[in-house]
Scaffold this motif. Structure first.
Motif, short mmCIF file in Angstrom:
data_model
loop_
_atom_site.label_atom_id
_atom_site.label_comp_id
_atom_site.label_asym_id
_atom_site.label_seq_id
_atom_site.Cartn_x
_atom_site.Cartn_y
_atom_site.Cartn_z
N HIS A 210 85.87 -3.68 37.24
CA HIS A 210 86.42 -3.00 38.41
C HIS A 210 85.51 -3.24 39.62
CE1 HIS A 210 89.05 0.05 40.23
NE2 HIS A 210 87.99 0.51 40.85
N PRO A 211 86.07 -3.53 40.80
CA PRO A 211 85.22 -3.78 41.97
C PRO A 211 84.46 -2.51 42.39
CG PRO A 211 87.54 -3.70 42.60
CD PRO A 211 87.50 -3.71 41.11
N LEU A 212 83.20 -2.69 42.71
CA LEU A 212 82.34 -1.59 43.16
C LEU A 212 81.60 -2.05 44.42
CD1 LEU A 212 80.63 -0.54 39.80
CD2 LEU A 212 82.62 0.56 40.87
N LEU A 213 81.17 -1.07 45.20
CA LEU A 213 80.27 -1.34 46.32
C LEU A 213 78.85 -1.10 45.84
CD1 LEU A 213 80.37 -1.95 49.42
CD2 LEU A 213 80.05 0.51 49.77
N LEU A 214 77.96 -2.05 46.08
CA LEU A 214 76.56 -1.91 45.72
C LEU A 214 75.73 -1.71 46.98
CD1 LEU A 214 74.04 -2.03 43.93
CD2 LEU A 214 74.20 -4.54 44.01
N VAL A 215 75.02 -0.57 47.04
CA VAL A 215 74.14 -0.28 48.16
C VAL A 215 72.70 -0.32 47.64
CG1 VAL A 215 73.53 1.33 50.01
CG2 VAL A 215 75.90 1.23 49.16
N VAL A 216 71.93 -1.27 48.13
CA VAL A 216 70.51 -1.39 47.74
C VAL A 216 69.68 -0.76 48.84
CG1 VAL A 216 68.65 -2.93 47.08
CG2 VAL A 216 71.02 -3.53 46.51
N ARG A 217 68.93 0.27 48.48
CA ARG A 217 68.16 1.03 49.47
C ARG A 217 66.68 1.00 49.14
NH1 ARG A 217 69.60 7.21 50.89
NH2 ARG A 217 71.06 6.08 52.23
N VAL A 218 65.87 0.84 50.18
CA VAL A 218 64.43 1.11 50.08
C VAL A 218 64.14 2.25 51.04
CG1 VAL A 218 62.10 0.22 50.36
CG2 VAL A 218 63.90 -1.29 49.50
N ALA A 219 63.60 3.35 50.50
CA ALA A 219 63.26 4.51 51.31
C ALA A 219 61.78 4.45 51.68
CB ALA A 219 63.57 5.81 50.56
N HIS A 220 61.48 4.82 52.94
CA HIS A 220 60.11 4.72 53.45
C HIS A 220 59.60 6.09 53.87
CE1 HIS A 220 60.23 0.24 53.86
NE2 HIS A 220 61.52 0.49 53.90
#
Length: 250
Positions: A210-220
């Motif tokens: 199933h299609p998904l949205l991938l959000v890659v985050r680096v928090a600072h």
């Protein structure tokens, strides 16, 4: 004032940046803790030997960056990651009609590992350094919508445990403040499309592939120190990623 003249900087241009830096250092070292009121602009001016106008400009920038919060008649406070701030500043998944709501969070996995090369590069740590890895499933209106796979340096989060994550009643960034004294100041997100593997499909209750949205985050945190690497997998059948940019963010 004397210090303003001796530095060769004109008031309201460069000097306020130095004042901003000094205030930020006080926040970083915990002199003023989240939720506490900071000294008045007059007292800060006396402390740094600058005019109130210079202090005000520094405080204005820190307020615009969500590090400080002004309350009319009460003073200026150190920002804390309560539900309101987290919701509007760091949680970007909304229903496609624009409706926002707080997610229900369930911890589904917790582990301690060694950082691989990609993780180490993102977090500014050494390959093989200990990291804490945990996965949260976030539900909206009772439906699982997001899987958050989060990695943080173990050296920074020594008291963070599976139990504290499972039993928390605050936002994850507020927990970081309470458990480790770490404040997330900004996040950098990258977004792309992906497909659900069998494990993610099971947790999100969607078919494999199933299609998904991938959000890659680096928090600072302060001094732009990376403190969290997060991969968020979002089912966008009814939801989308939405960010409002204002002012100099454009």
């Amino acid at each position: 004032m004397t210090d303003e003249i001796s530095t060769g900087m004109s008031p309201g241009t460069h000097l306020y940046k130095e004042v901003k830096h000094k205030i930020t250092e006080s926040l970083r070292t915990g002199e003023w803790k989240p939720g506490e009121v900071i000294p008045s602009e007059k007292k800060l001016g006396e402390r740094f030997s600058v005019s109130i106008g210079t202090v005000r400009k520094a405080v204005d920038e820190l307020t615009a960056e969500n590090m400080l919060i002004r309350h009319q008649g009460r003073g200026t406070f150190v920002a804390s990651h309560g539900r309101g701030r987290y919701f509007f500043s760091f949680f970007h998944i909304v229903r496609q009609d624009g409706h926002r709501e707080f997610p229900t969070v369930e911890l589904v996995e917790f582990d301690r590992r060694q950082a691989d090369a990609k993780t180490a590069a993102a977090l500014g740590i050494g390959v093989g350094d200990k990291v804490l890895c945990f996965t949260n499933r976030l539900s909206l209106q009772g439906d699982p919508v997001i899987l958050d796979q989060i990695i943080v340096p173990a050296a920074l989060f020594k008291t963070l445990t599976e139990r504290t994550l499972r039993e928390r009643r605050s936002t994850i960034y507020q927990l970081y403040q309470e458990q480790a004294g770490i404040s997330v100041i900004r996040t950098a997100d990258r977004v792309r499309a992906t497909k659900a593997d069998s494990g993610k499909a099971r947790l999100l209750r969607v078919p494999t592939g199933h299609p998904l949205l991938l959000v890659v985050r680096v928090a600072h945190s302060f001094k732009d120190r990376p403190v969290e690497l997060r991969h968020s997998y979002v089912n966008t059948d009814r939801y989308e990623y939405a960010v409002d940019l204002i002012g100099d963010q454009l």
